[in-house]
Write a protein that holds these residues in place. Structure first.
Motif, mmCIF file in Angstrom:
data_model
loop_
_atom_site.group_PDB
_atom_site.id
_atom_site.type_symbol
_atom_site.label_atom_id
_atom_site.label_comp_id
_atom_site.label_asym_id
_atom_site.label_seq_id
_atom_site.Cartn_x
_atom_site.Cartn_y
_atom_site.Cartn_z
ATOM 1 N N ARG A 154 0.839 -1.276 0.091
ATOM 2 C CA ARG A 154 0.121 0.177 -0.095
ATOM 3 C C ARG A 154 0.919 1.166 -0.018
ATOM 4 O O ARG A 154 0.819 2.198 -0.572
ATOM 5 C CB ARG A 154 -0.893 0.049 0.973
ATOM 6 C CG ARG A 154 -2.005 -0.722 1.186
ATOM 7 C CD ARG A 154 -3.299 -0.493 2.198
ATOM 8 N NE ARG A 154 -2.506 -0.424 3.619
ATOM 9 C CZ ARG A 154 -2.537 -1.587 4.557
ATOM 10 N NH1 ARG A 154 -2.816 -3.035 3.972
ATOM 11 N NH2 ARG A 154 -1.902 -1.515 5.600
ATOM 12 N N SER A 209 3.497 0.845 -3.378
ATOM 13 C CA SER A 209 2.729 0.743 -4.789
ATOM 14 C C SER A 209 3.882 0.283 -5.851
ATOM 15 O O SER A 209 4.112 0.785 -6.926
ATOM 16 C CB SER A 209 2.091 1.770 -5.402
ATOM 17 O OG SER A 209 1.051 2.098 -4.631
ATOM 18 N N GLY A 234 4.314 -1.449 -8.478
ATOM 19 C CA GLY A 234 3.912 -2.065 -9.748
ATOM 20 C C GLY A 234 5.076 -1.748 -10.595
ATOM 21 O O GLY A 234 6.101 -1.209 -10.768
#
Length: 183
Positions: A84, A87, A89
């Protein structure tokens, strides 16, 4: 057949579930290991401390789990808190870190902290924590193929240490729950 009335609490079921005291015990017994997990994911001491505390709070205030799952649940909550916060990604796949000098005393830790964020998360989750490719892809919001690629790239980067005749993971202890190496 015995039917429970609304508002009736079965105390036998409660005794099987972890309490806040159980989680505090887990966190105090394994403070170094849990903090190290947080630090490897966050790659920054301040963020790691916040993630560690967030993982403890999420463990205590979150869904109830069986007592025997408390240790692995606490590790999972730290990982979720880190996800969280960072992140990690694919958009951050090429991020380079400026790792603090103190991590240089441990070549394995320094090498992990030098990985790009996404590679680092995949490596820690899949290789060190034992998450499956499917579990990693769900938690990280990517495909299994992206997890496999990131792990391969992380292992390729880390294997450069072996080429320099440094064996950073040779004496790392096994994690008591996952039976994988901890650093």
């Amino acid at each position: 057949m015995k039917v429970a009335c609304k508002g009736h609490i079965d105390t036998r079921k409660l005794s099987d579930h972890a309490t806040s005291e159980d989680f505090y015990k887990v966190f105090t017994e394994d403070v170094e290991g849990l903090y190290l997990l947080s630090y490897m994911l966050m790659a920054d001491h301040e963020k790691a401390e916040r993630c560690f505390v967030g993982g403890l709070e999420d463990s205590v205030n979150g869904n109830s789990v069986y007592k025997q799952w408390a240790r692995s649940w606490a590790r999972r909550r730290i990982i979720q808190c880190a996800i969280r916060t960072i992140s990690p990604g694919l958009q951050h796949a090429d991020d380079e870190l400026n790792v603090e000098a103190e991590s240089e005393e441990s070549p394995a830790l320094a090498a992990i902290l030098h990985l790009a964020a996404f590679e680092r998360f995949v490596f820690v989750m899949s290789t060190l924590e034992g998450y499956s490719d499917q579990e990693c892809s769900i938690l990280l919001g990517c495909s299994r193929g992206e997890v496999i690629t990131a792990r391969t790239q992380a292992l390729r980067h880390l294997s450069k240490l072996d080429a320099d005749h440094v064996l950073p993971f040779a004496d790392a202890a096994l994690h008591p729950v996952t039976k994988t190496q901890t650093l």
